[in-house]
Scaffold this motif. Structure first.
Motif, PDB file in Angstrom:
ATOM      1  N   ASP A 135       0.810  -1.217   0.000  1.00 15.47           N
ATOM      2  CA  ASP A 135       0.000   0.000   0.000  1.00 15.47           C
ATOM      3  C   ASP A 135       0.843   1.266   0.000  1.00 15.47           C
ATOM      4  N   LYS A 136       2.125   1.118  -0.238  1.00 10.36           N
ATOM      5  CA  LYS A 136       3.002   2.274  -0.187  1.00 10.36           C
ATOM      6  C   LYS A 136       3.150   2.913  -1.573  1.00 10.36           C
ATOM      7  N   GLU A 137       3.737   4.110  -1.564  1.00  9.82           N
ATOM      8  CA  GLU A 137       3.978   4.827  -2.805  1.00  9.82           C
ATOM      9  C   GLU A 137       4.928   4.037  -3.698  1.00  9.82           C
ATOM     10  N   PRO A 138       4.747   4.117  -5.030  1.00  8.93           N
ATOM     11  CA  PRO A 138       5.690   3.450  -5.937  1.00  8.93           C
ATOM     12  C   PRO A 138       7.113   3.922  -5.650  1.00  8.93           C
ATOM     13  N   GLY A 139       8.040   2.990  -5.672  1.00 10.85           N
ATOM     14  CA  GLY A 139       9.425   3.318  -5.377  1.00 10.85           C
ATOM     15  C   GLY A 139       9.789   3.204  -3.914  1.00 10.85           C
ATOM     16  N   THR A 140       8.815   2.834  -3.065  1.00 10.43           N
ATOM     17  CA  THR A 140       9.124   2.598  -1.651  1.00 10.43           C
ATOM     18  C   THR A 140       9.849   1.255  -1.526  1.00 10.43           C
ATOM     19  N   PHE A 141      10.937   1.244  -0.813  1.00 15.27           N
ATOM     20  CA  PHE A 141      11.743   0.031  -0.721  1.00 15.27           C
ATOM     21  C   PHE A 141      12.161  -0.212   0.720  1.00 15.27           C
ATOM     22  N   LEU A 142      12.540  -1.440   1.002  1.00 11.75           N
ATOM     23  CA  LEU A 142      13.109  -1.773   2.308  1.00 11.75           C
ATOM     24  C   LEU A 142      14.314  -2.669   2.111  1.00 11.75           C
ATOM     25  N   LEU A 143      15.138  -2.722   3.125  1.00 10.09           N
ATOM     26  CA  LEU A 143      16.388  -3.488   3.077  1.00 10.09           C
ATOM     27  C   LEU A 143      16.274  -4.692   4.000  1.00 10.09           C
ATOM     28  N   ARG A 144      16.595  -5.842   3.467  1.00  9.36           N
ATOM     29  CA  ARG A 144      16.550  -7.048   4.295  1.00  9.36           C
ATOM     30  C   ARG A 144      17.704  -7.973   3.930  1.00  9.36           C
ATOM     31  N   PHE A 145      18.014  -8.882   4.834  1.00 13.34           N
ATOM     32  CA  PHE A 145      19.086  -9.834   4.595  1.00 13.34           C
ATOM     33  C   PHE A 145      18.558 -11.032   3.810  1.00 13.34           C
ATOM     34  N   SER A 146      19.402 -11.520   2.950  1.00 13.51           N
ATOM     35  CA  SER A 146      19.019 -12.652   2.112  1.00 13.51           C
ATOM     36  C   SER A 146      18.874 -13.914   2.947  1.00 13.51           C
ATOM     37  N   GLU A 147      17.866 -14.704   2.615  1.00 19.78           N
ATOM     38  CA  GLU A 147      17.674 -15.997   3.271  1.00 19.78           C
ATOM     39  C   GLU A 147      18.316 -17.121   2.465  1.00 19.78           C
ATOM     40  N   SER A 148      18.705 -16.831   1.215  1.00 21.04           N
ATOM     41  CA  SER A 148      19.243 -17.871   0.344  1.00 21.04           C
ATOM     42  C   SER A 148      20.745 -17.754   0.127  1.00 21.04           C
ATOM     43  N   HIS A 149      21.333 -16.634   0.546  1.00 17.93           N
ATOM     44  CA  HIS A 149      22.773 -16.417   0.377  1.00 17.93           C
ATOM     45  C   HIS A 149      23.424 -16.227   1.741  1.00 17.93           C
ATOM     46  N   LEU A 150      24.661 -16.654   1.854  1.00 16.68           N
ATOM     47  CA  LEU A 150      25.427 -16.375   3.069  1.00 16.68           C
ATOM     48  C   LEU A 150      25.946 -14.943   3.004  1.00 16.68           C
TER      49      LEU A 150
END
Length: 784
Positions: free
Chosen positions: A593-608
């Motif tokens: 529901d956020k504005e286009p271009g809204t992003f967040l940063l998270r750690f990968s679950e598939s890469h070390l």
């Protein structure tokens, strides 16, 4: 905002915790006047390197002198001069100690700030171990201990006066008795003589009463000391050892060793004083004794009790103040690598001026370890004996600091090393023992103590597994020497483990984990549940078994994230801009529901050790589409800082001029406002070329569906391959960006072999042009 300014804005309850950190070893006045300079130095490293610590001590004293010369307040200038002199006296011979003290204070400050911040947001609750170390019962117990020790000390000192009074009474009786004996026999039957005999008998009765009274009070004092040692002093020592275990794995260190030293010293002084009083009573009976004299009857037993208590008090007062630790990994004690120097420090809590001679401390590796307990055997390569010295910075107690110990593995000939195969290298536990012998006032005392169990590694790749073993042991047991612990390791409750994981982030990155982040880690281990409070984790599931569908274990995954934050993401992480641990479902729920271009940063679950960003776009009918870029790992982040990647990131669709799709950091923070201060503003300036920059870019085909999986449209695999094939100057000359569209279904063949150096025209083939974009060009057409 500086760390010290953040501290000053905390509530009173947190400021009280800060106040506890500072004493004469590191006065708060210095922290205040040199706040910015102190925070800009690497005290962690200096605590393990003498040369660096010496330089920092010299610089600190110079900074302090400069501030004194500029201070207008006379009283403050006077206090700072005194502090300067005290610091020189305390640390000139051991600057590493000063660096360690400051390092600990800064670390605990960060922990307090992190705790306060998360509690303010409602995302934090203390774990069971931390609560047990901070509750009011602990403070009340210590106050009670202070009072009881003070009462005993006062009673013993008053007993000195009582013994002196008894001696005066006896001298008076002895004088009159001898005077009476010297009278002429003719006078002995007179009434005057009879009256004097009666008075002398009354004096003897009072003398006997006083002797019995003193002995009774001494007996009560001895019982009180014995009771105090058993019911409070020894438990306080065990409690401190437990706190040290927790501190070793990143938990808070909330109790100073100086308090214990004060109690031990006052108890020892009281016992030695009672022993001298008993010796004095022994001298009195040589002059005056009589039938049913209580001193010869009671004194021998009381002397044995006092000697027994002195022996056990001093024997238990030898502690490992600093557990074995390599200078290369100061925040991961209890792991020793063969061939690498490590240090440790032992301290005698009883302060005894009488022991002013060479007390030699010997250290032994794996002393009395049962045969077959470990696969490998080691010996100390360097000098394993050192003399204990008085240390002014520890209030004059005896200490010994082994700074240059080193292990070497024994070569086993004609046979196996032990029970090979039962335990892995990082599950084998070892110990470092310390022993010495000395005599004091006729009492021979064998001193002995040992370190917490150690893990010995031979390769740095074993460090994560070794640290997992150190954490698991010290989290789940307070036994000082359970060397067979990993033969059948106990399970950890999620409450225990989540608390320890939070400590890891707080120690290594400066910011702990909130409830939501810990819940995601719980889901990683147990799956989705209403609550993980009743869940338990086995040692194998934590560290040995691979996560379902992944080639690595839970701990290896988490440890790689810690390393990534520490080396490449620390400022952004501490600004709380990395959501980090969030599931894909939660990610989409937050962004849809956020504005286009809204992003967040998270750690990968598939890469070390990978971090990715996901942004939201909306199509014409308003449907949300989620696009994730393939995780950036340490290799790529070493070349380009993550903040610059976010600033310069571009997406090109169907050859259209690329643009940055990242507009707002979740929930609605403008990108430049969040990361602006972390941008690298320096540009290359190599004459005669114009400035240039490396731009991360992804290409998307509008005819293909937007990738909704966490696996991104760009793979660093192509980057790595080209990086191996091309020389660095060729990559710089071309100024190309190696981001590849994973959704592109055509051939990935570049059409040219890149094993040898080649011209730019050979590299930029039609196939390659789909992936590379020249940034700028001169009029001559040469790509720059």
């Amino acid at each position: 905002m500086s760390q010290w300014k953040q501290i000053q804005q905390l509530e009173i309850k947190y400021l009280e915790q800060v106040d506890y950190l500072y004493d004469d070893n590191f006065p708060m006045d210095i922290r205040q006047v040199l706040a910015n300079w102190i925070e800009s130095q690497d005290w962690d490293t200096a605590a393990n390197y003498e040369s660096m610590a010496t330089v920092l001590l010299s610089n600190l004293l110079s900074q302090l002198e400069r501030h004194c010369s500029q201070e207008l307040n006379f009283l403050q200038r006077h206090n700072l001069k005194i502090i300067n002199q005290q610091l020189q006296g305390k640390y000139k011979d051991n600057p590493q100690l000063m660096a360690g003290v400051i390092s600990t204070c800064l670390r605990e400050e960060r922990r307090i700030i992190s705790t306060a911040s998360m509690q303010e947001q409602g995302n934090f609750s203390q774990g069971p171990l931390e609560k047990s170390m901070q509750n009011s019962e602990v403070m009340e117990r210590q106050k009670n201990m202070d009072n009881r020790v003070a009462v005993i000390r006062s009673s013993v000192q008053m007993m000195d006066q009582a013994v002196k009074y008894l001696e005066d009474m006896q001298d008076d009786f002895d004088f009159r008795f001898k005077t009476l004996q010297s009278r002429d026999p003719v006078e002995r039957n007179t009434k005057v003589m009879e009256q004097e005999v009666i008075q002398l008998q009354e004096m003897l009765n009072r003398l006997d009463f006083k002797r019995k009274e003193i002995l009774s009070k001494m007996r009560d004092m001895i019982k009180e000391i014995e009771l105090l040692m058993g019911s409070q002093l020894n438990p306080e020592l065990m409690d401190w050892r437990r706190r040290q275990q927790i501190a070793c794995i990143g938990g808070p260190l909330l109790t100073s060793l100086d308090q214990l030293q004060s109690w031990f010293t006052l108890m020892a002084q009281s016992l030695f004083q009672i022993k001298r009083q008993l010796d004095k009573l022994g001298e009195l009976i040589l002059k005056v004794t009589y039938e049913s004299d209580p001193i010869p009857l009671q004194k021998p037993q009381m002397e044995e009790q006092v000697k027994f208590l002195i022996y056990h008090l001093i024997k238990s007062s030898l502690v490992v103040e600093k557990q074995p630790c390599m200078p290369t990994h100061p925040q991961k004690p209890l792991i020793i690598k063969t061939g690498v120097q490590f240090s440790t420090k032992v301290r005698l809590l009883v302060k005894l001026p009488e022991v002013d001679y060479q007390l030699k401390m010997k250290t032994t590796f794996d002393k009395d370890l049962p045969a077959g307990r470990v696969n490998r055997q080691f010996f100390i390569l360097t000098n394993n004996m050192k003399v204990m010295d008085f240390e002014e910075s520890s209030n004059g107690c005896l200490t010994v600091d082994f700074r240059h110990l080193q292990l070497k593995e024994k070569k086993v000939i004609n046979g196996t090393k032990g029970n090979e195969g039962l335990l892995s290298v990082t599950e084998e536990l070892h110990t470092l023992s310390f022993e010495a012998n000395f005599s004091i006032q006729g009492i021979s005392i064998d001193l002995e103590t040992c370190s917490l169990p150690l893990v010995v590694i031979s390769n740095v790749s074993q460090l994560p597994g070794g640290w997992a073993s150190v954490m698991w042991y010290n989290l789940l047991t307070n036994e000082p020497r359970n060397m067979g612990f990993f033969g059948s390791p106990p399970r950890a409750s999620w409450n225990q483990l989540s608390e320890a994981l939070g400590w890891q982030f707080c120690t290594f990155t400066g910011r702990g984990l909130n409830k939501e982040q810990l819940n995601m880690l719980g889901e990683k281990l147990f799956g989705q549940q209403v609550s993980h409070s009743d869940c338990q984790v086995s040692w194998s599931k934590f560290c040995k078994e691979n996560i379902l569908g992944k080639p690595f274990s839970f701990w290896m995954w988490l440890d790689s994230i810690l390393e990534l934050i520490k080396k490449h993401l620390l400022p952004i992480w501490n600004d709380n801009y990395i959501m980090g641990f969030v599931s894909k479902e939660t990610e989409r729920a937050l962004l849809k529901d956020k504005e286009p271009g809204t992003f967040l940063l998270r750690f990968s679950e598939s890469h070390l050790g990978g971090i990715t960003f996901t942004w939201v776009e909306h199509n014409d009918n308003g449907e949300a589409k989620f696009i994730s870029v393939e995780p950036y790992t340490k290799n790529r982040l070493s070349a380009l800082p993550f903040a610059d990647i976010i600033r310069n990131y571009k997406v090109m669709v169907d050859g259209v001029v690329p643009e940055n799709p990242l507009k707002f950091l979740y929930p609605d923070i403008p990108k430049d406002e969040a990361f602006g201060r972390h941008y690298n503003s320096q540009q290359s300036k190599v004459f005669p070329y114009i400035p240039s920059m490396l731009v991360p870019m992804s290409t998307l085909d509008s005819a293909l569906p937007i990738c909704s999986s966490p696996e991104p449209p760009m793979t660093p695999g192509m980057f790595d391959m080209l990086n191996q094939q091309l020389r660095p100057f060729e990559i710089e000359t071309a100024h190309i960006v190696f981001d590849y569209d994973i959704n592109y279904t055509g051939s990935g063949d570049l059409g040219v072999a890149l094993k040898d150096p080649c011209d730019l025209d050979q590299v930029i083939t039609p196939d390659v042009q789909r992936m590379f974009l020249p940034l700028e060009s001169h009029e001559s057409g040469v790509i720059d």
